[in-house]
Design a protein around this motif. Structure first.
Motif, PDB file in Angstrom:
ATOM      1  N   GLY A 159       4.393  -5.679   3.786  1.00 39.35           N
ATOM      2  CA  GLY A 159       3.269  -5.477   4.691  1.00 39.35           C
ATOM      3  C   GLY A 159       3.376  -4.257   5.570  1.00 39.35           C
ATOM      4  N   THR A 160       4.481  -3.534   5.477  1.00 38.61           N
ATOM      5  CA  THR A 160       4.682  -2.336   6.283  1.00 38.61           C
ATOM      6  C   THR A 160       5.606  -1.389   5.532  1.00 38.61           C
ATOM      7  OG1 THR A 160       5.796  -1.497   8.277  1.00 38.61           O
ATOM      8  CG2 THR A 160       6.419  -3.682   7.513  1.00 38.61           C
ATOM      9  N   ARG A 161       5.424  -0.104   5.749  1.00 39.27           N
ATOM     10  CA  ARG A 161       6.309   0.867   5.086  1.00 39.27           C
ATOM     11  C   ARG A 161       7.727   0.811   5.646  1.00 39.27           C
ATOM     12  NH1 ARG A 161       6.326   5.676   8.342  1.00 39.27           N
ATOM     13  NH2 ARG A 161       4.755   5.600  10.001  1.00 39.27           N
ATOM     14  N   ARG A 162       7.902   0.126   6.784  1.00 37.58           N
ATOM     15  CA  ARG A 162       9.236  -0.063   7.369  1.00 37.58           C
ATOM     16  C   ARG A 162       9.813  -1.431   6.998  1.00 37.58           C
ATOM     17  NH1 ARG A 162       6.126   2.120  11.658  1.00 37.58           N
ATOM     18  NH2 ARG A 162       6.724   4.258  12.233  1.00 37.58           N
ATOM     19  N   SER A 217       0.864  -1.181   0.000  1.00 39.61           N
ATOM     20  CA  SER A 217       0.000   0.000   0.000  1.00 39.61           C
ATOM     21  C   SER A 217       0.901   1.232   0.000  1.00 39.61           C
ATOM     22  CB  SER A 217      -0.923   0.020   1.224  1.00 39.61           C
ATOM     23  OG  SER A 217      -1.756   1.145   1.192  1.00 39.61           O
ATOM     24  N   PRO A 218       1.427   1.614  -1.172  1.00 41.34           N
ATOM     25  CA  PRO A 218       2.435   2.678  -1.246  1.00 41.34           C
ATOM     26  C   PRO A 218       2.009   3.988  -0.588  1.00 41.34           C
ATOM     27  CG  PRO A 218       2.283   1.524  -3.335  1.00 41.34           C
ATOM     28  CD  PRO A 218       1.150   1.024  -2.493  1.00 41.34           C
ATOM     29  N   PHE A 219       0.704   4.299  -0.614  1.00 34.60           N
ATOM     30  CA  PHE A 219       0.236   5.553  -0.024  1.00 34.60           C
ATOM     31  C   PHE A 219      -0.521   5.305   1.290  1.00 34.60           C
ATOM     32  CE2 PHE A 219       0.685   6.503  -4.570  1.00 34.60           C
ATOM     33  CZ  PHE A 219       1.520   7.624  -4.500  1.00 34.60           C
ATOM     34  N   ALA A 220      -0.263   4.162   1.897  1.00 35.76           N
ATOM     35  CA  ALA A 220      -0.868   3.803   3.189  1.00 35.76           C
ATOM     36  C   ALA A 220      -2.391   3.861   3.137  1.00 35.76           C
ATOM     37  CB  ALA A 220      -0.337   4.707   4.297  1.00 35.76           C
ATOM     38  N   SER A 268       9.103   4.655  -7.810  1.00 36.52           N
ATOM     39  CA  SER A 268       8.334   5.681  -7.100  1.00 36.52           C
ATOM     40  C   SER A 268       7.052   5.082  -6.537  1.00 36.52           C
ATOM     41  CB  SER A 268       7.985   6.832  -8.051  1.00 36.52           C
ATOM     42  OG  SER A 268       7.070   6.389  -9.044  1.00 36.52           O
ATOM     43  N   LYS A 269       6.475   5.751  -5.575  1.00 40.82           N
ATOM     44  CA  LYS A 269       5.212   5.300  -5.001  1.00 40.82           C
ATOM     45  C   LYS A 269       4.115   5.277  -6.058  1.00 40.82           C
ATOM     46  CE  LYS A 269       5.979   6.822  -0.233  1.00 40.82           C
ATOM     47  NZ  LYS A 269       5.461   7.682   0.875  1.00 40.82           N
ATOM     48  N   GLU A 270       4.136   6.274  -6.928  1.00 42.99           N
ATOM     49  CA  GLU A 270       3.118   6.352  -7.973  1.00 42.99           C
ATOM     50  C   GLU A 270       3.214   5.140  -8.908  1.00 42.99           C
ATOM     51  OE1 GLU A 270       3.750  10.286  -6.256  1.00 42.99           O
ATOM     52  OE2 GLU A 270       5.145   8.799  -7.112  1.00 42.99           O
ATOM     53  N   TRP A 272      -5.164   1.558   3.090  1.00 37.88           N
ATOM     54  CA  TRP A 272      -5.391   0.134   3.326  1.00 37.88           C
ATOM     55  C   TRP A 272      -6.840  -0.264   3.013  1.00 37.88           C
ATOM     56  CZ3 TRP A 272      -1.289  -2.874   3.762  1.00 37.88           C
ATOM     57  CH2 TRP A 272      -0.087  -2.279   4.127  1.00 37.88           C
ATOM     58  N   ASP A 273      -7.213  -0.063   1.751  1.00 41.20           N
ATOM     59  CA  ASP A 273      -8.520  -0.521   1.297  1.00 41.20           C
ATOM     60  C   ASP A 273      -8.439  -2.027   0.998  1.00 41.20           C
ATOM     61  OD1 ASP A 273      -7.118  -0.713  -1.094  1.00 41.20           O
ATOM     62  OD2 ASP A 273      -7.940   1.140  -1.898  1.00 41.20           O
ATOM     63  N   PRO A 274      -9.564  -2.663   0.659  1.00 44.67           N
ATOM     64  CA  PRO A 274      -9.532  -4.117   0.419  1.00 44.67           C
ATOM     65  C   PRO A 274      -8.513  -4.555  -0.621  1.00 44.67           C
ATOM     66  CG  PRO A 274     -11.800  -3.383   0.661  1.00 44.67           C
ATOM     67  CD  PRO A 274     -10.951  -2.136   0.665  1.00 44.67           C
ATOM     68  N   LEU A 275      -8.317  -3.780  -1.688  1.00 44.79           N
ATOM     69  CA  LEU A 275      -7.353  -4.170  -2.719  1.00 44.79           C
ATOM     70  C   LEU A 275      -5.935  -4.208  -2.150  1.00 44.79           C
ATOM     71  CD1 LEU A 275      -7.189  -3.022  -6.406  1.00 44.79           C
ATOM     72  CD2 LEU A 275      -5.129  -2.952  -5.008  1.00 44.79           C
ATOM     73  N   HIS A 276      -5.553  -3.149  -1.458  1.00 45.55           N
ATOM     74  CA  HIS A 276      -4.180  -3.068  -0.963  1.00 45.55           C
ATOM     75  C   HIS A 276      -3.933  -3.973   0.236  1.00 45.55           C
ATOM     76  CE1 HIS A 276      -4.465   0.690  -3.361  1.00 45.55           C
ATOM     77  NE2 HIS A 276      -3.191   0.443  -3.608  1.00 45.55           N
ATOM     78  N   GLN A 277      -4.953  -4.256   1.006  1.00 43.46           N
ATOM     79  CA  GLN A 277      -4.799  -5.163   2.131  1.00 43.46           C
ATOM     80  C   GLN A 277      -4.418  -6.561   1.681  1.00 43.46           C
ATOM     81  OE1 GLN A 277      -8.328  -5.115   4.540  1.00 43.46           O
ATOM     82  NE2 GLN A 277      -7.958  -3.047   5.335  1.00 43.46           N
ATOM     83  N   GLU A 278      -4.813  -6.914   0.467  1.00 45.44           N
ATOM     84  CA  GLU A 278      -4.571  -8.270  -0.041  1.00 45.44           C
ATOM     85  C   GLU A 278      -3.498  -8.308  -1.134  1.00 45.44           C
ATOM     86  OE1 GLU A 278      -5.925 -10.675   1.444  1.00 45.44           O
ATOM     87  OE2 GLU A 278      -7.489  -9.652   2.576  1.00 45.44           O
ATOM     88  N   ALA A 279      -2.723  -7.246  -1.262  1.00 45.28           N
ATOM     89  CA  ALA A 279      -1.793  -7.145  -2.396  1.00 45.28           C
ATOM     90  C   ALA A 279      -0.361  -7.536  -2.061  1.00 45.28           C
ATOM     91  CB  ALA A 279      -1.815  -5.720  -2.953  1.00 45.28           C
TER      92      ALA A 279
END
Length: 282
Positions: free
Chosen positions: A238-241, A98-101, A130-132, A103-110
């Protein structure tokens, strides 16, 4: 008289021998020297090494704790290979699922898609993203696998390989299943410049950056190892860190689980222990 003396002498010698024997003999549980004590300790160690491990579990499921010689870094005598460097890291660009944090259903499962994208960028020798661009690639890949491949939200290791071959047009054998890998085998492949995509029981992973209680099913990219600390180095989406996040040999090996055939994430501990080997060169 002579006969009587003979019997008396025989009896006396027999009594003397019996006394000498019992003065020097000791019970079996009381060793009479430091050498026998050492032997007993070694025997105890050998006996304990053969005992079955306790069972552990997450929730209501139980699974044997992975600490045998094939799957546990700390107890695997072969995990230390003097022909390999003590430290090795394959530098793959990092991206969060989830590059832009958001956490919708799509990004939660990506996580599977993000792990695959990082492996692809490594093979293409891309230094960063890049995040984009990362977010765009994740959405494109999710749409492709749903519309073109008919995959569900969660995908098994074999489906990740199929996705790599169909979406990126990779040839066969670039992405390969490895069943029940050992620490030694993983380190050898990493030292040869290869990567791994690791499907895992997310709540077994010891990552304090996960939102409690953590994902049931997760995927990450394994990039290196550090023998001195006994840790694998990963890019965990799973985390930005998650860039260069470290898991102990024990913890990562214990967590490895493919999505079970039932496709029920609550049964993740029933999944097979397999990883995806990503070869830098064919």
């Amino acid at each position: 008289m002579k006969k009587f003396l003979t019997i008396l002498l025989i009896t006396a010698f027999a009594l003397l021998g019996w006394n000498l024997l019992h003065q020097t003999e000791k019970p079996n549980n009381q060793p009479n020297s430091s050498n026998s004590l050492k032997d007993n300790l070694e025997a105890v160690k050998t006996e304990k090494a053969g005992e079955p491990e306790e069972k552990n579990g997450v929730g209501n499921s139980q699974e044997t704790k992975i600490s045998d010689s094939q799957n546990n870094g700390k107890s695997d005598d072969d995990s230390k290979n003097t022909s390999l460097p003590e430290f090795h890291l394959n530098k793959a660009p990092f991206l969060s699922q989830s590059p832009f944090a958001k956490w919708d259903p799509l990004h939660q499962e990506a996580c599977e898609e993000a792990a695959l994208i990082m492996a692809h960028l490594y093979l293409q020798e891309t230094k960063s993203i890049s995040k984009e661009d990362a977010d765009k690639m994740i959405k494109q890949m999710v749409k492709f696998e749903e519309e073109e491949l008919g995959f569900d939200v969660d995908i098994k290791a074999k489906q990740i390989i199929a996705l790599a071959e169909e979406f990126y047009d990779y040839k066969k054998d670039r992405f390969n299943l490895m069943e029940k890998p050992s620490v030694k085998e993983i380190k050898k492949e990493l030292a040869n410049g290869n990567l791994f995509i690791v499907p895992a029981a997310g709540r077994v992973l010891e990552n304090p950056n996960f939102q409690t209680p953590g994902p049931l099913y997760h995927a990450l990219t394994l990039t290196g190892y550090d023998e001195k600390s006994g840790e694998f180095i990963t890019n965990d989406p799973g985390t930005r860190r998650g860039e260069n996040f470290r898991y102990s040999y024990d913890n990562l090996m214990e967590s490895i689980r493919d999505l079970p055939d039932s496709r029920d994430k609550k049964e993740i501990l029933m999944g097979e222990k397999r990883v995806i080997l990503v070869k830098k060169e064919l």
